[in-house]
Design an enzyme around this catalytic site. Sequence first.
Site, PDB file in Angstrom:
ATOM      1  N   LYS A  52      -2.694   5.840  -4.360  1.00 44.43           N
ATOM      2  CA  LYS A  52      -3.813   6.765  -4.135  1.00 44.43           C
ATOM      3  C   LYS A  52      -3.493   8.117  -4.758  1.00 44.43           C
ATOM      4  O   LYS A  52      -2.342   8.578  -4.666  1.00 44.43           O
ATOM      5  CB  LYS A  52      -4.042   6.975  -2.623  1.00 44.43           C
TER       6      LYS A  52
ATOM      7  N   ASP B 256       0.834  -1.193   0.000  1.00 37.44           N
ATOM      8  CA  ASP B 256       0.000   0.000   0.000  1.00 37.44           C
ATOM      9  C   ASP B 256       0.873   1.249   0.000  1.00 37.44           C
ATOM     10  O   ASP B 256       1.690   1.435   0.899  1.00 37.44           O
ATOM     11  CB  ASP B 256      -0.891   0.016   1.258  1.00 37.44           C
TER      12      ASP B 256
ATOM     13  N   TYR C 106       2.934   9.827  -0.069  1.00 31.88           N
ATOM     14  CA  TYR C 106       3.940   9.241   0.826  1.00 31.88           C
ATOM     15  C   TYR C 106       5.374   9.507   0.334  1.00 31.88           C
ATOM     16  O   TYR C 106       6.341   9.257   1.064  1.00 31.88           O
ATOM     17  CB  TYR C 106       3.749   7.725   0.988  1.00 31.88           C
TER      18      TYR C 106
ATOM     19  N   HIS D  38      -7.669   9.392  -2.436  1.00 32.53           N
ATOM     20  CA  HIS D  38      -7.124   9.358  -1.066  1.00 32.53           C
ATOM     21  C   HIS D  38      -8.087   9.970  -0.032  1.00 32.53           C
ATOM     22  O   HIS D  38      -8.263   9.421   1.057  1.00 32.53           O
ATOM     23  CB  HIS D  38      -5.775  10.096  -1.052  1.00 32.53           C
TER      24      HIS D  38
END
Length: 261
Positions: A73, A43, A48, A106
């Site tokens: 996402k 994931d 990120y 997201h």
Amino acid sequence: MEYAILRSGAAMPMVGLGTWTLRGAEATSVVSAALELGYRHIDTAEAYENQRAIAEGIRASGIPREELFIVSKVWRDHLHYEEVLMAARRTLAELRTDYLDLYLIHWPSATVPLRETLVAMEELRGRGQVRAVGVSNFTPDVLRQALALNVTPIENDQVPYHPHANQEPLRLLCQQEGIVVTAYSPLGRGDLVRNEELRALANERGRTVAQLLLRWLTEKGVVVIPRSTSVAHLRENLDVFGWDLDEEVRRLLDSMGAQAA
Ligand SMILES: NC(=O)c1ccc[n+]([C@@H]2O[C@H](COP(=O)([O-])OP(=O)(O)OC[C@H]3O[C@@H](n4cnc5c(N)ncnc54)[C@H](OP(=O)(O)O)[C@@H]3O)[C@@H](O)[C@H]2O)c1
């Protein structure tokens, strides 16, 4: 490993690797270690800023792409039609892959019409760049709005889910609609693992608190994506199949949300 079957028929491993906060060499080495242990679901998210590092860990493992289930996402600032397409292109390039197994919105947006974003997600699905479309942080109300638009099949909702963030109403809605739920922060970002009462119960059963928390979710058919930088924890978090919670533990975990409220 057990699998949740998406509406499109894809098999999603019920334990995945969470990668939020992991960056650079650490992200690469955690991904390599996890793949070595048997993780096949990763994931990530453009937000990120670790997709290149993850790609490096995948490359180093030598595991063929088709054996992996990769989730990313699109960030909340990129939800207009063209922005979604561009964000997906960047993500695919960073992850060095032609497709994502699952691509999520997201966060819902207060400004961009949901229809516009979903049309872009459907375009990506039509192109084969995304095999399944999902959402994240969608409450039952927002999810119902998305479903009512009927633009693209929504196959997953990723939400915070642990005994202090019990998502039973969302889980029941998703069950009715054939949507797989993914639990993020399934260990309460690590805080729940230190709960003394749970520790005592886990010790008596020869399990760890993390395992009780993850088993509580997987028993409900919920996919979990715990994050860890420790090989011992990564291994422990995979060992949540082939045994069941007993009633005492199940009842306690079910009731903790009510106690916290
Ligand atoms: N969609 C979203 O908006 C959203 C938001 C948040 C998170 N997420 C996703 O969900 C993933 C997981 O959530 P999270 O990172 O918030 O937190 P989490 O997985 O609930 O907790 C991570 C913490 O638990 C510790 N831990 C892991 N396994 C353990 C074990 N067996 N025993 C003891 N401690 C353990 C880790 O420390 P060690 O490194 O020491 O093991 C780390 O500090 C994220 O990484 C991300 O991929 C998505």
